[in-house]
Design a protein around this motif. Structure first.
Motif, PDB file in Angstrom:
ATOM      1  N   THR A   1      10.798   5.661   1.376  1.00 17.92           N
ATOM      2  CA  THR A   1      10.473   4.220   2.388  1.00 17.92           C
ATOM      3  C   THR A   1      11.361   3.287   1.972  1.00 17.92           C
ATOM      4  O   THR A   1      12.772   3.706   1.800  1.00 17.92           O
ATOM      5  CB  THR A   1       9.525   3.798   1.990  1.00 17.92           C
ATOM      6  N   ASN A   2      11.561   2.623   3.006  1.00 18.52           N
ATOM      7  CA  ASN A   2      12.860   1.257   3.208  1.00 18.52           C
ATOM      8  C   ASN A   2      12.688   0.972   1.087  1.00 18.52           C
ATOM      9  O   ASN A   2      13.571  -0.212   1.160  1.00 18.52           O
ATOM     10  CB  ASN A   2      13.195   1.009   4.343  1.00 18.52           C
ATOM     11  N   GLU A   3      11.957   0.983   0.490  1.00 17.10           N
ATOM     12  CA  GLU A   3      11.131  -0.353   0.268  1.00 17.10           C
ATOM     13  C   GLU A   3      11.549   0.399  -1.521  1.00 17.10           C
ATOM     14  O   GLU A   3      11.687  -0.213  -2.822  1.00 17.10           O
ATOM     15  CB  GLU A   3       9.615  -0.813   0.449  1.00 17.10           C
ATOM     16  N   GLY A   4      10.981   1.847  -1.309  1.00 15.36           N
ATOM     17  CA  GLY A   4      11.247   2.411  -2.796  1.00 15.36           C
ATOM     18  C   GLY A   4      10.795   3.706  -2.398  1.00 15.36           C
ATOM     19  O   GLY A   4      10.608   4.376  -1.400  1.00 15.36           O
ATOM     20  N   PHE A   5      10.436   4.862  -3.615  1.00 16.39           N
ATOM     21  CA  PHE A   5      10.282   6.188  -3.147  1.00 16.39           C
ATOM     22  C   PHE A   5       9.474   6.714  -4.067  1.00 16.39           C
ATOM     23  O   PHE A   5       8.704   5.895  -5.414  1.00 16.39           O
ATOM     24  CB  PHE A   5      11.278   7.109  -3.373  1.00 16.39           C
ATOM     25  N   SER A   6       8.574   7.479  -3.832  1.00 14.14           N
ATOM     26  CA  SER A   6       7.383   8.090  -4.806  1.00 14.14           C
ATOM     27  C   SER A   6       7.880   9.434  -5.031  1.00 14.14           C
ATOM     28  O   SER A   6       7.622   9.621  -4.374  1.00 14.14           O
ATOM     29  CB  SER A   6       5.861   7.956  -4.470  1.00 14.14           C
TER      30      SER A   6
END
Length: 152
Positions: A76-81
């Motif tokens: 995502t634009n904020e981080g990753f999973s």
């Protein structure tokens, strides 16, 4: 009021964007060739999501490896999973980009290091390009190019 260009924060955002672009490509196409990542992150960052036993074991920072097996990579634009395997136990993780301290791809001798300056609130991004990067198997020294070297 004097306006200045905040190169430190601009570089910080650009390097986080680079990580996002790389992970987006891996999510779509898989890891090419010998590429793999060592990602060190702040386990105490408020938006990090990891199992309690992992945060108990790594109360400050943790390094994960994305290489042979990983699953459910979502960027995502904020981080990753991503789901990684810890001793034959798959565990989901969520890592915001702001929690990342280092991102290294030793296959091409590339790395990024994000350091917080104690004397001010700005973060500094350093780019590592070296003949050898320090990993668990290799204790070679890395050449670091710091943004601070360009500041007056």
């Amino acid at each position: 009021m004097t306006r200045i260009i905040d190169y430190g924060n601009l570089m910080h955002r650009a390097m986080r964007g680079l990580i996002q672009d790389v992970l987006n490509d891996v999510a779509k196409n898989g890891l090419p060739g010998e590429h793999h990542f060592f990602i060190t992150f702040d386990t105490m960052h408020p938006d990090v999501e990891i199992a309690d036993w992992l945060s108990d074991r790594y109360p400050d920072e943790m390094t994960v490896v994305m290489q042979h097996w990983f699953d459910n990579l979502e960027v995502t634009n904020e981080g990753f999973s991503v789901t990684l395997n810890f001793g034959d136990s798959p565990e989901p993780l969520y890592i915001p980009y702001d929690a990342i301290r280092t991102f290294v791809d030793p296959s091409v001798e590339f790395g990024l290091r994000f350091e917080t300056q104690d004397d001010d609130d700005d973060e500094t991004a350093e780019i590592e390009t070296a003949s050898k990067l320090e990993t668990k198997e290799d204790t070679g020294a890395a050449e670091i190019v710091s943004l601070d070297s360009f500041r007056k």
